[in-house]
Enzyme design. Structure first.
Site, PDB file in Angstrom:
ATOM      1  N   SER B 162      58.300  46.038  39.221  1.00 35.61           N
ATOM      2  CA  SER B 162      57.811  44.847  39.927  1.00 35.61           C
ATOM      3  C   SER B 162      58.289  43.602  39.198  1.00 35.61           C
ATOM      4  O   SER B 162      58.405  43.618  37.965  1.00 35.61           O
ATOM      5  CB  SER B 162      56.281  44.835  39.958  1.00 35.61           C
ATOM      6  OG  SER B 162      55.813  46.017  40.528  1.00 35.61           O
ATOM      7  N   GLU B 248      36.305  42.440  29.152  1.00 35.34           N
ATOM      8  CA  GLU B 248      35.974  41.590  30.310  1.00 35.34           C
ATOM      9  C   GLU B 248      36.698  42.025  31.566  1.00 35.34           C
ATOM     10  O   GLU B 248      37.025  41.226  32.422  1.00 35.34           O
ATOM     11  CB  GLU B 248      36.297  40.125  29.989  1.00 35.34           C
ATOM     12  CG  GLU B 248      35.460  39.605  28.851  1.00 35.34           C
ATOM     13  CD  GLU B 248      35.678  38.127  28.552  1.00 35.34           C
ATOM     14  OE1 GLU B 248      36.691  37.570  28.996  1.00 35.34           O
ATOM     15  OE2 GLU B 248      34.826  37.542  27.878  1.00 35.34           O
TER      16      GLU B 248
END
Lengths: 327, 403
Positions: B162, B248
């Site tokens: 990508s 997180e």
């Protein structure tokens, strides 16, 4: 943000699970399914002895989420008895100030739920009271003496329904159609059935996974084969995320959020479809043994069909959810 | 249960909002390069404030904040609300930086992290090869030490990269010990893509799309990289590649996106005059049951992360669930647009940005949902993960690496 269970809630579920394992073991389920009773005293009073009957009483310190967690375990165990009706009758009687909530809380007086417009109620022959919840007509409590019960051969052998006729206007009106409590009781009933469906769907998934680990073919546990592994993964994918839908609907009801009625409709529709899919997939995952009466998967399959039909079909509740969304 | 984030989080939200109202959006007369510089400065300021790059030490360009999923979520929400840019995305931030933080040498950290954080280095992922997709440990691209032992010489091919056209660097798995057992002969290398031994070629996708954002394949013909750019031990690359960003990670962002997409689907049904059709209403509500399951499950996962608890198997299911819901939405959308379904998807061939997009834009969704079933772990691999890690089923013998 706290969107998961407290230790206390997990402990309640464990207690109910333990009580039902003792009082409602598989051999009793088999015997009950082959008999013609519509109520089981032993498991009912064992459950009521936990003091959970009054969970929905306004001063209980608990709420619909707690009640849903209990109904989930009852669904898991395919428990007999009109648990949902009993919990709602306590809520209705306690909130209206009419009738004897204490006798209902202890389980000595047995109440079953009959949905407005329906002819069927579970454990009708054992019930002392019939709680009629009808969004269009309000909530009424009718004594067993004032109803006519016609035995039918019920599909759901764990929670058999009987045909019940109740003449208009009998019994005591607890809430009018316009009272907020009428809608709330109807919504709560949906959430509790969704919870029953969740418990049952999880149970048959667990049974299938356990079977796939233990059953061997070609010299290996069948759960090693990708075809079955993927099928089981799909069952779990259908069931596990839907758990949060039940939690949210119960939470929204407890917090009286504006979207509570819609959340209840969505949970009932979604979970009842999930339950039927899960039980079908469970039978397929088990192969021949799953199709035998003795193995017992059929009790959950039949209960899934009953949950789906009870209190309105998924299509009915989706139509209502669409309208509530303003589509 | 409580869906609020608590008082401390709301105080923090006010701070973030005040910061944003002062520094974003850019003044209206900025153009081109100036705007780019403004965004760069804004990101630096937001990092200084502790809002961005929270898991990265200050000396490498991060803000070095303690792990706090609630704060991280508040930051995401407020930045999104203000449409302010967050971190530069991509493989560099998601893969290179966490890998280097955990396994890199001091030299590597200094060389690469800040440049990646600031968006100067763009990383391609050099894992997949034409014959090596889900069975990553079967990579064949070869790495050999130069005679003086100072460089790795790389020969082979990588594919499905990508952002390949823009990538400046690549992190890659190469086979350095051809005789070692499958998982033990692989080394993790960083490489500069701007060198004569590297050829890149865009791959035209089934969407028809070409251009900067598509995949590439890379050919390595005696390409070189210094031995000091090897991450972790020689032969241990497989294990280095297992490093992930642990901090997180939980967010309810994905659920928001899905909700918005669903709302657009409802709008589409209204636009085409089908919203009163009972079948359409039923199908919409059916899909919404899954959309809401996904949303509330993300609350569940988020709550567990905030409490430092393991959310259990549901966390393994979110990607596959998202893929499946996307597919359901695509099917309904196609039904709703009727004969517009004959048109080429709006985003195809890079024509997406030209002129107004009509009903055919929904066809992007159809092909996009198909892409989702491959990218980031193919759906069948997701099913394996759910089955094995979530349900505890035994691993397929062929995949277990058992010999």
């Amino acid at each position: 943000m706290h969107f998961h269970l407290t230790e206390e809630q997990a402990a309640i579920q464990d207690a109910v699970r333990g009580t039902l394992a003792d009082s409602w073991p598989m051999e009793r389920v088999h015997a009950f399914a082959d008999g013609d009773a519509d109520f089981d005293r032993t498991s009912w009073y064992a459950l009521m002895a936990l003091g959970l009957g009054g969970m929905l009483a306004p001063d209980s310190g608990m709420g619909l989420l707690d009640a849903a967690l209990v109904c989930e375990v009852a669904g898991e165990a395919a428990a007999a008895g009109p648990l949902i009706g009993q919990l709602l009758a306590v809520a209705a009687v306690a909130a209206s100030g009419r009738g004897d909530a204490e006798a209902l809380i202890s389980g000595k007086t047995i109440a079953t739920l009959i949905h407005g417009g329906s002819d069927y109620a579970p454990s009708a022959r054992a019930a002392d009271l019939f709680l009629i919840v009808d969004r269009a007509k309000g909530v009424r409590l009718v004594a067993a003496a004032d109803v006519t019960i016609e035995a039918v051969k019920a599909a759901d052998r764990t929670r058999p329904m009987s045909k019940v006729s109740i003449a208009d206007g009998t019994g005591e009106a607890l809430f009018a159609a316009t009272d907020q409590m009428t809608g709330r009781l109807a919504d709560a009933a949906l959430v509790l059935v969704a919870a029953d469906a969740l418990g049952g769907a999880q149970k048959v998934t667990d049974m299938s996974v356990a079977y796939a680990k233990e059953r061997e073919q070609f010299g290996q546990p069948i759960g090693r084969f990708q075809g079955l592994k993927h099928q089981l993964a799909h069952m779990a994918l259908d069931v596990e995320p839907a758990r949060a839908l039940v939690w949210y609907a119960a939470y929204a009801w407890d917090a009286q959020l504006p979207d509570a009625p819609r959340a209840a409709a969505m949970a009932k529709a979604h979970l009842c479809d999930v339950y039927v899919r899960a039980t079908r997939a469970a039978v397929a995952a088990h192969g021949g043994i799953g199709y035998t009466w003795e193995y017992g998967l059929n009790y959950w399959f039949r209960r899934a069909m009953a949950d789906r039909a009870w209190l309105g079909s998924p299509a009915e509740h989706r139509a209502r959810a669409a309208t509530l969304a303003g589509w | 249960m409580d869906l609020s984030y608590g008082e401390a989080a709301e105080t923090f939200r006010a701070e973030v909002r005040a910061f944003l109202s002062l520094h974003w959006p850019p003044p209206s007369d900025l153009r081109g390069g100036d705007l780019k510089q403004f965004v760069r400065n804004f990101r630096a300021l937001a990092t200084e404030q502790g809002y961005l790059h929270r898991a990265i030490p200050k000396r490498y360009g991060g803000s070095e904040q303690p792990v706090d999923v609630i704060r991280a979520q508040v930051i995401r929400e407020e930045f999104q609300r203000a449409r302010a840019p967050m971190e530069v995305g991509g493989n560099g931030m998601n893969m290179t930086v966490p890998t280097l933080l955990e396994k890199g040498t001091e030299e590597q950290k200094e060389l690469f992290i800040r440049k990646t954080v600031e968006g100067d280095y763009i990383w391609g992922q050099g894992y997949s090869e034409p014959g090596s997709g889900s069975d990553l440990a079967s990579v064949r691209t070869k790495g050999e030490l130069s005679a003086d032992g100072s460089k790795w010489i790389i020969n082979g091919q990588k594919i499905w990269t990508s952002q390949g056209m823009q990538s400046t660097h690549m992190f890659m798995l190469v086979r350095t010990e051809p005789d070692a057992p499958k998982h033990d002969g692989i080394t993790y290398l960083l490489i500069d893509l701007d060198q004569p031994g590297v050829t890149r070629r865009p791959i035209r996708q089934m969407t028809g799309e070409e251009g900067d954002h598509t995949f590439c394949e890379f050919f390595f013909d005696n390409a070189e990289t210094p031995v000091s750019w090897q991450v972790g031990e020689r032969g241990q690359g497989w294990y280095v590649s297992r490093t992930t960003l642990k901090h997180e990670r939980a967010s309810i962002g994905g659920a928001d996106g899905l909700g918005k997409q669903f709302a657009k689907l409802v709008d589409l049904a209204k636009e085409v005059g089908r919203i009163d059709d009972p079948i359409v209403r039923d199908k919409l509500a059916q899909i919404e049951g899954s959309v809401l399951s996904h949303r509330y499950s993300s609350y569940r996962i988020f709550s567990c992360a905030a409490a430092g608890e393991d959310p259990g198997p549901v966390a393994l299911m979110m990607k596959l669930l998202l893929t499946e819901i996307g597919h359901e939405m695509a099917l309904l959308a196609q039904e709703l647009i009727g004969e517009h379904g004959f048109l080429e998807p709006a985003g195809a061939g890079g024509r997406g940005n030209r002129g107004p997009r009509g009903p055919e834009k929904w066809l992007d969704q159809i092909m996009g949902s198909l892409g989702n079933s491959i990218a980031g772990g193919a759906s069948n691999i997701q099913r394996n993960i759910i089955g094995e890690r979530g349900l505890g089923l035994p691993r397929d013998l062929a995949m277990s690496g058992e010999r």
